[in-house]
Design a protein around this motif. Sequence first.
Motif: not given
Length: 290
Positions: A48-53
Amino acid sequence: MAGGNNNKQLNLTKEDLALINSKEGIQKILREKNHDIEKLMFGLNYQHELKQLQVELVKLQRDIYMNNRRVAIIFEGRDAAGKGGNIRRFIEHLNPRSMRVVALSKPSEVEKGQWYFQRYVNTLPNPGEITFYDRSWYNRAVVEPVMGFCTEQEYKKFLLQVPEFEHMLYEDGVEIIKFWLSISKAEQKKRFDSRKGDPLKQWKLSPIDEKAQEHWDAYTHYKQEMFSRTHMSYSPWIIIEANNKKKARLETIRYVLNHLDYEGKDEANISLNPDPEIAMRYHRASISSD
């Protein structure tokens, strides 16, 4: 669907499927089936964090393109530190027309007779472009002297010239970020062993890799000398604690997004403040994994 430490099958029943619409339900299923909840939840949060970044990286790239900025991001570190894996997460959703990955092979006979920086000048980012370096001119600071690929005179000349070289780039408007991915000796060995047993990773092994553990202390010496001589206010070294690959990837991207300005940055749906325990500026008293 696989999960857990031993690739055990999750084997969901109809009752299980009815529970997976809620976080509590998923956790109940995992507990009952003896899976590592913390590890699996970290994996989900990581994705999830990777996608947002990566969404923010797309915005950053657009700003760089629209404003003819030139950005060079350098990845250095010991063998198996995760340089290539980091770069792949950076570029996964970027426009290939306005970014490049540079991973030069050993110099040709002609290049050996040129000014050392000459072949790197040709790889510098064009207006509107990001260039990612999977190793860079800093080969001469660590790998080459350790492996005997350069003379002592060539090494000393490099240390004198590189601050001036990077200052010229800075004055000309090139935005430079330099990362050193730090791993422990035990973690490096673990990754080498993994490569040897994986036919899809064996291409990563080289004769230099085979000597990395043997020359660990020599690498440490030259690494520290490199930091002390080439950590400049206009071109600082950023140390990334990289024993945990996924955390290192997230915080490396986060650092870049935090460091560089771009339109829409204030609208990010994720924190852009890197974890200071993972991403930190070099200073002479710093302690890192390697």
